[in-house]
Enzyme design. Structure first.
Site, PDB file in Angstrom:
ATOM      1  N   HIS A 112     137.555  86.154 -73.325  1.00  0.00           N
ATOM      2  CA  HIS A 112     138.199  87.126 -72.430  1.00  0.00           C
ATOM      3  C   HIS A 112     137.194  88.234 -72.097  1.00  0.00           C
ATOM      4  CE1 HIS A 112     138.639  89.611 -75.978  1.00  0.00           C
ATOM      5  NE2 HIS A 112     139.443  88.729 -76.564  1.00  0.00           N
TER       6      HIS A 112
ATOM      7  N   LEU B 251     142.822  93.453 -75.619  1.00  0.00           N
ATOM      8  CA  LEU B 251     142.726  92.020 -75.332  1.00  0.00           C
ATOM      9  C   LEU B 251     142.594  91.231 -76.625  1.00  0.00           C
ATOM     10  CD1 LEU B 251     140.362  91.732 -72.246  1.00  0.00           C
ATOM     11  CD2 LEU B 251     142.843  91.975 -72.337  1.00  0.00           C
ATOM     12  N   SER B 252     143.321  90.124 -76.664  1.00  0.00           N
ATOM     13  CA  SER B 252     143.275  89.214 -77.807  1.00  0.00           C
ATOM     14  C   SER B 252     143.774  87.870 -77.318  1.00  0.00           C
ATOM     15  CB  SER B 252     144.208  89.741 -78.910  1.00  0.00           C
ATOM     16  OG  SER B 252     144.543  88.687 -79.802  1.00  0.00           O
TER      17      SER B 252
ATOM     18  N   LYS C 197     137.095  96.265 -81.590  1.00  0.00           N
ATOM     19  CA  LYS C 197     138.509  95.885 -81.788  1.00  0.00           C
ATOM     20  C   LYS C 197     138.727  95.400 -83.224  1.00  0.00           C
ATOM     21  CE  LYS C 197     142.515  93.526 -80.874  1.00  0.00           C
ATOM     22  NZ  LYS C 197     142.349  92.153 -81.276  1.00  0.00           N
TER      23      LYS C 197
ATOM     24  N   HIS D 201     134.824  89.609 -74.727  1.00  0.00           N
ATOM     25  CA  HIS D 201     133.618  88.811 -74.984  1.00  0.00           C
ATOM     26  C   HIS D 201     132.609  88.976 -73.834  1.00  0.00           C
ATOM     27  CE1 HIS D 201     136.872  86.341 -77.009  1.00  0.00           C
ATOM     28  NE2 HIS D 201     136.042  86.553 -78.016  1.00  0.00           N
TER      29      HIS D 201
ATOM     30  N   VAL E 158     138.144  96.212 -75.189  1.00  0.00           N
ATOM     31  CA  VAL E 158     138.593  96.098 -73.791  1.00  0.00           C
ATOM     32  C   VAL E 158     140.107  95.907 -73.795  1.00  0.00           C
ATOM     33  CG1 VAL E 158     138.346  94.844 -71.611  1.00  0.00           C
ATOM     34  CG2 VAL E 158     136.361  95.130 -73.121  1.00  0.00           C
TER      35      VAL E 158
END
Ligand code: PAF
Length: 293
Positions: free
Chosen positions: A28, A178-179, A143, A31, A170
């Protein structure tokens, strides 16, 4: 972009400045930010894609982890990655391992307390990636704050000749970090999940207004977790990942929740001067929800 399956082939491509972005795949924008920073700072960009069984406690969780090789390879190529390292299980673990990397202290609270064996699995695979590829720099997201503290500390402890580079979290436009797990949230759980980042931001605002008491800072997050069950909300020392009661050194405020059957983690980085790093927000919906998922 070359797709490479062995450590030896990876090493044979190394340049004077080689950067590594380790991933579990299902790429995502978090990355992609790591890859873009890696691109700016290195001649050769390697990204690894390996779903590491050692770091999943529950085999069902390992089996359920999304594997989208063509999608991920396409995104890495578009991000100007030079080498995608995608080792087989046999390349990574040619014999049943009897050696593991255990990082004491740092891994005992928060994620370590709730996911037994997780950090040992991460520390071991990261050590293998660093030893097998020998990059000059390796990129990790804030994160996973506790993981980042652990990996950063492994460098002097194991005399690893690598620089660890930390990159901001992010977030979706509304703040949700984001995950890969976000795609499993139902509409209702997705609406509730935003309370996690909102709680962390409210706590960061409280710190900006002068609060330094750990319990008061943590309570501000807990108050925003309606509809979610909190596993922990912890103010932790950034160097040791140990819980602290006063914001009197560089810290992160981390939380893990379960919402609609999905486990989410998030954090903000807090400084003693009241400033914070809350990451960056996307303007648009994440690629996690694209056609390819
Ligand atoms: O953060 C992750 O994605 C994983 O823990 C890592 C660093 C790729 C190790 O498997």
């Amino acid at each position: 972009m070359r797709i490479v399956k062995t450590f030896a082939e990876c090493r044979s491509l190394a340049s004077d400045s080689t950067g590594l972005v380790p991933t579990l795949g299902f790429v995502h924008e978090g990355h992609l930010d790591l890859m873009s920073r890696c691109r700016r700072e290195n001649d050769l960009v390697i990204s690894s894609l390996f779903v590491n069984p050692l770091q999943f406690g529950d085999p069902a969780d390992f089996d359920a982890y999304p594997r989208k090789f063509d999608r991920d390879a396409g995104l890495m190529e578009a991000a100007d990655v030079d080498v995608l390292f995608a080792p087989s299980l046999e390349e990574m673990y040619p014999v049943e391992p009897v050696t593991a990397v255990v990082v004491k202290g740092i891994t005992e609270s928060m994620e370590g307390a709730h996911r037994p064996g997780h950090f040992e699995g991460v520390a071991t695979v990261v050590t293998k990636l660093l030893a097998g590829i020998q990059p000059d720099r390796a990129y990790f997201g804030k994160k996973d704050a506790q993981q980042l503290t652990m990996v950063t500390r492994m460098v002097p402890d194991l005399s690893l000749p690598v620089e660890i580079v930390a990159c901001p979290t992010v977030r979706e436009a509304d703040g949700l970090a984001l995950s890969s797990r976000n795609v499993r949230l139902s509409d209702q759980a997705r609406r509730l999940a935003v309370g996690l980042s909102e709680g962390l931001f409210a706590a960061a605002d409280l710190v900006a207004s002068g609060e330094r008491d750990g319990a008061a800072i943590e309570r501000t997050v807990t108050a925003q977790l309606a509809g979610m069950s909190a596993e922990y909300v912890t103010l932790a020392d950034r160097a040791s990942a140990e819980p602290i009661v006063q914001l009197d050194r560089p810290a992160f405020l981390a939380a893990a929740v379960e919402v609609g059957g999905v486990r989410l983690i998030d954090n903000v980085w807090l400084e003693t001067d009241g400033s914070s790093d809350r990451g960056r927000r996307l303007d648009e919906t994440s690629i996690l929800y694209g056609e390819a998922h």
